[in-house]
Design a protein around this motif. Structure first.
Motif, PDB file in Angstrom:
ATOM      1  N   GLU A   1      73.682  46.972 -32.101  1.00  0.00           N
ATOM      2  CA  GLU A   1      72.699  47.767 -32.856  1.00  0.00           C
ATOM      3  C   GLU A   1      71.415  48.080 -32.053  1.00  0.00           C
ATOM      4  OE1 GLU A   1      73.151  49.456 -35.388  1.00  0.00           O
ATOM      5  OE2 GLU A   1      71.240  49.825 -36.374  1.00  0.00           O
ATOM      6  N   PRO A   2      70.747  47.063 -31.464  1.00  0.00           N
ATOM      7  CA  PRO A   2      69.517  47.428 -30.723  1.00  0.00           C
ATOM      8  C   PRO A   2      69.796  48.387 -29.572  1.00  0.00           C
ATOM      9  CG  PRO A   2      69.780  45.021 -30.865  1.00  0.00           C
ATOM     10  CD  PRO A   2      71.015  45.613 -31.439  1.00  0.00           C
ATOM     11  N   TRP A   3      70.961  48.229 -28.923  1.00  0.00           N
ATOM     12  CA  TRP A   3      71.283  49.110 -27.794  1.00  0.00           C
ATOM     13  C   TRP A   3      71.543  50.534 -28.280  1.00  0.00           C
ATOM     14  CZ3 TRP A   3      71.111  48.039 -22.621  1.00  0.00           C
ATOM     15  CH2 TRP A   3      70.776  46.719 -22.316  1.00  0.00           C
ATOM     16  N   THR A   4      72.194  50.644 -29.474  1.00  0.00           N
ATOM     17  CA  THR A   4      72.483  51.981 -29.997  1.00  0.00           C
ATOM     18  C   THR A   4      71.188  52.666 -30.449  1.00  0.00           C
ATOM     19  OG1 THR A   4      74.691  51.317 -30.619  1.00  0.00           O
ATOM     20  CG2 THR A   4      73.792  53.244 -31.756  1.00  0.00           C
ATOM     21  N   LEU A   5      70.296  51.901 -31.098  1.00  0.00           N
ATOM     22  CA  LEU A   5      69.019  52.505 -31.522  1.00  0.00           C
ATOM     23  C   LEU A   5      68.212  52.949 -30.302  1.00  0.00           C
ATOM     24  CD1 LEU A   5      67.979  50.102 -34.435  1.00  0.00           C
ATOM     25  CD2 LEU A   5      68.821  52.450 -34.625  1.00  0.00           C
ATOM     26  N   ALA A   6      68.229  52.131 -29.258  1.00  0.00           N
ATOM     27  CA  ALA A   6      67.502  52.505 -28.027  1.00  0.00           C
ATOM     28  C   ALA A   6      68.120  53.760 -27.413  1.00  0.00           C
ATOM     29  CB  ALA A   6      67.539  51.342 -27.032  1.00  0.00           C
ATOM     30  N   LEU A   7      69.446  53.794 -27.386  1.00  0.00           N
ATOM     31  CA  LEU A   7      70.133  54.968 -26.828  1.00  0.00           C
ATOM     32  C   LEU A   7      69.791  56.217 -27.634  1.00  0.00           C
ATOM     33  CD1 LEU A   7      72.264  56.237 -24.907  1.00  0.00           C
ATOM     34  CD2 LEU A   7      73.985  55.634 -26.611  1.00  0.00           C
ATOM     35  N   GLU A   8      69.874  56.102 -28.954  1.00  0.00           N
ATOM     36  CA  GLU A   8      69.576  57.258 -29.802  1.00  0.00           C
ATOM     37  C   GLU A   8      68.159  57.763 -29.568  1.00  0.00           C
ATOM     38  OE1 GLU A   8      72.570  56.189 -33.498  1.00  0.00           O
ATOM     39  OE2 GLU A   8      70.447  55.676 -33.628  1.00  0.00           O
ATOM     40  N   SER A   9      67.229  56.827 -29.377  1.00  0.00           N
ATOM     41  CA  SER A   9      65.837  57.276 -29.193  1.00  0.00           C
ATOM     42  C   SER A   9      65.679  58.080 -27.900  1.00  0.00           C
ATOM     43  CB  SER A   9      64.872  56.086 -29.243  1.00  0.00           C
ATOM     44  OG  SER A   9      64.530  55.644 -27.968  1.00  0.00           O
ATOM     45  N   VAL A  10      66.377  57.666 -26.832  1.00  0.00           N
ATOM     46  CA  VAL A  10      66.201  58.411 -25.572  1.00  0.00           C
ATOM     47  C   VAL A  10      66.997  59.713 -25.575  1.00  0.00           C
ATOM     48  CG1 VAL A  10      65.612  56.326 -24.270  1.00  0.00           C
ATOM     49  CG2 VAL A  10      67.963  57.164 -24.213  1.00  0.00           C
TER      50      VAL A  10
ATOM     51  N   LEU B   1      73.310  60.782 -33.030  1.00  0.00           N
ATOM     52  CA  LEU B   1      72.716  61.242 -31.784  1.00  0.00           C
ATOM     53  C   LEU B   1      72.752  62.752 -31.775  1.00  0.00           C
ATOM     54  CD1 LEU B   1      74.632  58.811 -29.466  1.00  0.00           C
ATOM     55  CD2 LEU B   1      72.245  58.639 -30.108  1.00  0.00           C
ATOM     56  N   THR B   2      71.627  63.362 -31.488  1.00  0.00           N
ATOM     57  CA  THR B   2      71.634  64.814 -31.427  1.00  0.00           C
ATOM     58  C   THR B   2      71.245  65.259 -30.033  1.00  0.00           C
ATOM     59  OG1 THR B   2      69.405  64.727 -32.279  1.00  0.00           O
ATOM     60  CG2 THR B   2      71.129  65.313 -33.848  1.00  0.00           C
ATOM     61  N   VAL B   3      71.928  66.247 -29.554  1.00  0.00           N
ATOM     62  CA  VAL B   3      71.701  66.742 -28.205  1.00  0.00           C
ATOM     63  C   VAL B   3      71.107  68.133 -28.316  1.00  0.00           C
ATOM     64  CG1 VAL B   3      72.843  67.371 -26.054  1.00  0.00           C
ATOM     65  CG2 VAL B   3      73.655  65.419 -27.361  1.00  0.00           C
ATOM     66  N   GLY B   4      70.068  68.382 -27.547  1.00  0.00           N
ATOM     67  CA  GLY B   4      69.468  69.714 -27.556  1.00  0.00           C
ATOM     68  C   GLY B   4      70.545  70.761 -27.318  1.00  0.00           C
ATOM     69  N   LYS B   5      70.562  71.807 -28.162  1.00  0.00           N
ATOM     70  CA  LYS B   5      71.704  72.725 -28.090  1.00  0.00           C
ATOM     71  C   LYS B   5      71.737  73.525 -26.804  1.00  0.00           C
ATOM     72  CE  LYS B   5      69.595  76.433 -30.734  1.00  0.00           C
ATOM     73  NZ  LYS B   5      69.694  77.325 -31.852  1.00  0.00           N
ATOM     74  N   HIS B   6      70.652  73.513 -26.043  1.00  0.00           N
ATOM     75  CA  HIS B   6      70.659  74.291 -24.809  1.00  0.00           C
ATOM     76  C   HIS B   6      71.097  73.477 -23.607  1.00  0.00           C
ATOM     77  CE1 HIS B   6      68.904  77.654 -26.841  1.00  0.00           C
ATOM     78  NE2 HIS B   6      67.971  76.868 -27.329  1.00  0.00           N
ATOM     79  N   SER B   7      71.317  72.165 -23.808  1.00  0.00           N
ATOM     80  CA  SER B   7      71.669  71.357 -22.653  1.00  0.00           C
ATOM     81  C   SER B   7      72.986  70.645 -22.885  1.00  0.00           C
ATOM     82  CB  SER B   7      70.557  70.340 -22.393  1.00  0.00           C
ATOM     83  OG  SER B   7      70.379  69.553 -23.535  1.00  0.00           O
TER      84      SER B   7
ATOM     85  N   PHE C   1      79.373  49.469 -28.820  1.00  0.00           N
ATOM     86  CA  PHE C   1      78.229  50.299 -28.390  1.00  0.00           C
ATOM     87  C   PHE C   1      78.751  51.470 -27.562  1.00  0.00           C
ATOM     88  CE2 PHE C   1      75.631  50.977 -24.499  1.00  0.00           C
ATOM     89  CZ  PHE C   1      74.592  51.717 -25.062  1.00  0.00           C
ATOM     90  N   ILE C   2      79.668  51.166 -26.643  1.00  0.00           N
ATOM     91  CA  ILE C   2      80.203  52.198 -25.746  1.00  0.00           C
ATOM     92  C   ILE C   2      81.104  53.161 -26.526  1.00  0.00           C
ATOM     93  CG2 ILE C   2      81.702  52.558 -23.728  1.00  0.00           C
ATOM     94  CD1 ILE C   2      80.557  49.695 -22.845  1.00  0.00           C
ATOM     95  N   ASP C   3      81.968  52.614 -27.388  1.00  0.00           N
ATOM     96  CA  ASP C   3      82.865  53.474 -28.177  1.00  0.00           C
ATOM     97  C   ASP C   3      82.054  54.431 -29.055  1.00  0.00           C
ATOM     98  OD1 ASP C   3      84.981  52.146 -27.067  1.00  0.00           O
ATOM     99  OD2 ASP C   3      85.296  50.808 -28.778  1.00  0.00           O
ATOM    100  N   ASN C   4      81.009  53.892 -29.686  1.00  0.00           N
ATOM    101  CA  ASN C   4      80.177  54.714 -30.574  1.00  0.00           C
ATOM    102  C   ASN C   4      79.411  55.782 -29.772  1.00  0.00           C
ATOM    103  OD1 ASN C   4      78.960  55.100 -33.285  1.00  0.00           O
ATOM    104  ND2 ASN C   4      77.085  54.632 -32.151  1.00  0.00           N
ATOM    105  N   ALA C   5      78.928  55.385 -28.601  1.00  0.00           N
ATOM    106  CA  ALA C   5      78.157  56.323 -27.764  1.00  0.00           C
ATOM    107  C   ALA C   5      79.016  57.504 -27.332  1.00  0.00           C
ATOM    108  CB  ALA C   5      77.606  55.587 -26.541  1.00  0.00           C
ATOM    109  N   ARG C   6      80.319  57.248 -27.126  1.00  0.00           N
ATOM    110  CA  ARG C   6      81.217  58.303 -26.645  1.00  0.00           C
ATOM    111  C   ARG C   6      81.266  59.519 -27.566  1.00  0.00           C
ATOM    112  NH1 ARG C   6      84.228  56.373 -22.411  1.00  0.00           N
ATOM    113  NH2 ARG C   6      84.720  54.165 -22.597  1.00  0.00           N
ATOM    114  N   THR C   7      80.887  59.333 -28.838  1.00  0.00           N
ATOM    115  CA  THR C   7      80.945  60.472 -29.753  1.00  0.00           C
ATOM    116  C   THR C   7      79.854  61.491 -29.435  1.00  0.00           C
ATOM    117  OG1 THR C   7      79.539  59.353 -31.358  1.00  0.00           O
ATOM    118  CG2 THR C   7      81.935  59.071 -31.613  1.00  0.00           C
ATOM    119  N   GLU C   8      78.814  61.069 -28.727  1.00  0.00           N
ATOM    120  CA  GLU C   8      77.689  61.988 -28.494  1.00  0.00           C
ATOM    121  C   GLU C   8      77.267  62.145 -27.036  1.00  0.00           C
ATOM    122  OE1 GLU C   8      76.498  63.846 -30.799  1.00  0.00           O
ATOM    123  OE2 GLU C   8      77.244  62.876 -32.606  1.00  0.00           O
TER     124      GLU C   8
END
Ligand code: SAM
Length: 287
Positions: A64-73, A117-123, A166-173
């Protein structure tokens, strides 16, 4: 390029303030930030690890803390990309970038619900590099691939590593790349990240003073570099190879190429075997 490093030891990354990388940050060529997953914990002890399911030695980093940190960046990178796309006034100044900064998690309330996780649509989606001795071995080819990205995020594991979810969840975004510095085990990902960030950022245009120096480096054309010498011509009775004083550029070039081939054959026969024959000329075959 934007680089975010997630680490529970942000001080480990301080050397990134120095030398050419520090200058690239000051010049605005590179945005570099370090985020501590502990800032995303909710308990009094700021716990980031726990015992492994299934038993065994060591501790595992909690997802959880790693995912929240990842989402913030990821969010911060998306916002920065969106605002630079939206900027129309040509004279709009670039935001000054501090040297290595820590992200104090000001955008996420501890314990806030996990947002997607949201990614800027231009990048393109950022690349999440997970340093691991169980990853693909990091090479100059991978350094070039990463140098072409807009946003790199490095997650520095510690102890027995980070919970796989953490890694499996990150792969979605994000695009995940588990990378190893080599076939040995370090205590944490920070040392690997220092090496990888240095190898990647020196390839970004504007970071190295003379980009020509990248052209003949070891691992760039499939060979190791030739030996180099400077003044004086004789030092402790050891003379510089005469050919280098001849001024004959064609012969010097041939001598250097021969040195590359023989040095590579001697030290890294695996690299010689991996050479594409199309990269060799007739004179090479005589070495
Ligand atoms: N139990 C893990 C294993 O055997 O694969 C090793 C964990 S290691 C003690 C802790 C952390 O150090 C890893 O999660 C990784 O981030 C980092 N690490 C260790 N060796 C590394 C290497 N060769 N390359 C990149 N990162 C490494």
């Amino acid at each position: 390029m934007r680089i975010d490093v997630l680490s529970i030891f942000p001080e480990y990354l301080q050397p990134l303030n120095l030398s050419l990388i520090g200058k690239a940050v000051t010049d605005g060529v590179l945005h570099l930030a370090v985020t501590d997953p502990r800032d995303f914990t909710t308990d009094r002890h700021r716990t980031v690890d726990d015992t492994p399911y299934g038993g065994g030695a060591g501790m595992v980093m909690k997802p959880e803390p790693w995912t929240l940190a990842l989402e913030s960046v990821v969010r911060a990178g998306g916002d920065a990309a969106a605002s630079s796309c939206a900027r129309t006034a040509p004279e709009a100044p670039e935001t000054a970038v501090p040297a290595v900064v820590t992200n104090p998690a000001q955008t996420t309330e501890p314990g806030a619900a996990t947002s997607s996780l949201t990614v800027g649509k231009h990048s393109a989606a950022p690349v999440l590099v997970v340093p691991s001795p169980a990853g693909e071995v990091f090479t100059q080819r991978i350094a070039y691939e990463l140098a072409a990205e807009e946003h790199l995020i490095f997650a520095c594991g510690r102890y027995e590593g980070i919970d796989e979810r953490f890694i499996d969840n990150a792969r979605t975004e994000v695009r995940v790349r588990p990378l190893s510095l080599g076939d040995y085990v370090l205590n944490g990902g920070e040392v690997a990240v220092l090496a990888m960030v240095e190898a990647v950022t020196r390839l970004i245009p504007g970071v190295i003073g003379n980009p020509e120096s990248l052209a003949e480096e070891s691992h760039t054309g499939g060979l190791l570099e030739y030996p180099v010498y400077t003044k004086p011509a004789v030092w402790r009775e050891r003379a510089v190879p005469e050919i280098l004083l001849s001024g004959h550029h064609g012969r010097i070039e041939r001598w250097r190429r021969d040195q590359q081939l023989s040095r590579t054959a001697q030290r890294r026969p695996d690299m010689i075997l991996a050479l594409d024959p199309a990269q060799l000329d007739r004179a090479d075959l005589a070495v």
